[in-house]
Design a protein around this motif. Structure first.
Motif, PDB file in Angstrom:
ATOM      1  N   GLY A  98      39.333  17.904  37.444  1.00  7.90           N
ATOM      2  CA  GLY A  98      38.102  18.640  37.189  1.00  7.90           C
ATOM      3  C   GLY A  98      38.074  19.207  35.782  1.00  7.90           C
ATOM      4  N   ARG A 100      35.677  22.098  33.444  1.00  7.54           N
ATOM      5  CA  ARG A 100      34.623  23.112  33.504  1.00  7.54           C
ATOM      6  C   ARG A 100      34.581  23.889  32.197  1.00  7.54           C
ATOM      7  NH1 ARG A 100      35.464  27.587  37.811  1.00  7.54           N
ATOM      8  NH2 ARG A 100      35.837  29.009  36.117  1.00  7.54           N
ATOM      9  N   ARG A 101      33.390  24.109  31.715  1.00  7.00           N
ATOM     10  CA  ARG A 101      33.225  24.969  30.539  1.00  7.00           C
ATOM     11  C   ARG A 101      33.235  26.413  30.972  1.00  7.00           C
ATOM     12  NH1 ARG A 101      29.305  23.316  25.728  1.00  7.00           N
ATOM     13  NH2 ARG A 101      30.016  25.382  25.173  1.00  7.00           N
ATOM     14  N   ILE A 102      33.927  27.217  30.191  1.00  2.00           N
ATOM     15  CA  ILE A 102      33.946  28.667  30.396  1.00  2.00           C
ATOM     16  C   ILE A 102      33.629  29.276  29.033  1.00  2.00           C
ATOM     17  CG2 ILE A 102      35.319  30.661  31.087  1.00  2.00           C
ATOM     18  CD1 ILE A 102      37.031  28.719  32.759  1.00  2.00           C
ATOM     19  N   ARG A 107      38.159  24.269  30.596  1.00  2.00           N
ATOM     20  CA  ARG A 107      39.256  24.326  31.581  1.00  2.00           C
ATOM     21  C   ARG A 107      39.371  22.946  32.213  1.00  2.00           C
ATOM     22  NH1 ARG A 107      39.405  25.462  37.397  1.00  2.00           N
ATOM     23  NH2 ARG A 107      41.310  26.572  37.902  1.00  2.00           N
ATOM     24  N   THR A 108      40.565  22.334  32.087  1.00  2.00           N
ATOM     25  CA  THR A 108      40.814  21.020  32.659  1.00  2.00           C
ATOM     26  C   THR A 108      41.930  21.144  33.687  1.00  2.00           C
ATOM     27  OG1 THR A 108      40.234  20.005  30.538  1.00  2.00           O
ATOM     28  CG2 THR A 108      41.377  18.616  32.139  1.00  2.00           C
TER      29      THR A 108
END
Length: 118
Positions: A98, A100-102, A107-108
């Protein structure tokens, strides 16, 4: 809390120190000790040497990697040290679970890919 030195007297909150020997050869022993105490999941936050030792011993089953939109030059701090991987062909491979942008960061979440092991 894993440590290579006896814990100093003082408040540790709910942490219980486990003293192990120095160096990566003690990491399997440390994880075995924690498993014996009922710990089945472990969040490891440390430096490049610890990350490299855990990866090198094959003791990592998931990596959560945060990256920022910044580039460091040759004097920047390494994320992983001590793997002795001279090229991408010999580097351990991972499967991305997964991304995700934070904010501006990314975040990988990855796990080792047995098909891409060196």
């Amino acid at each position: 809390m894993l440590t290579t030195r006896p814990a100093a007297d003082g408040p540790l909150g709910s942490a219980e120190p486990v003293t192990i020997g120095p160096g990566p050869r003690y990491l399997p022993e440390a994880l075995h000790t924690l498993y014996g105490r009922g710990i089945r999941s472990l969040l490891v936050e440390g430096g490049a040497t610890l990350a490299g030792a855990l990866l090198g011993e094959g003791l990592v089953d998931r990596v959560i990697w945060y990256s920022a939109p910044r580039l460091l030059g040759q004097d920047g701090a390494p994320a992983v040290r001590g793997l002795d991987v001279p090229s991408c062909a010999g580097a351990p491979g991972f499967r991305v679970l997964g991304v995700r942008r934070i904010g501006e960061d990314v975040r990988t979440v990855m796990e080792p890919d047995p098909a891409r092991r060196k």
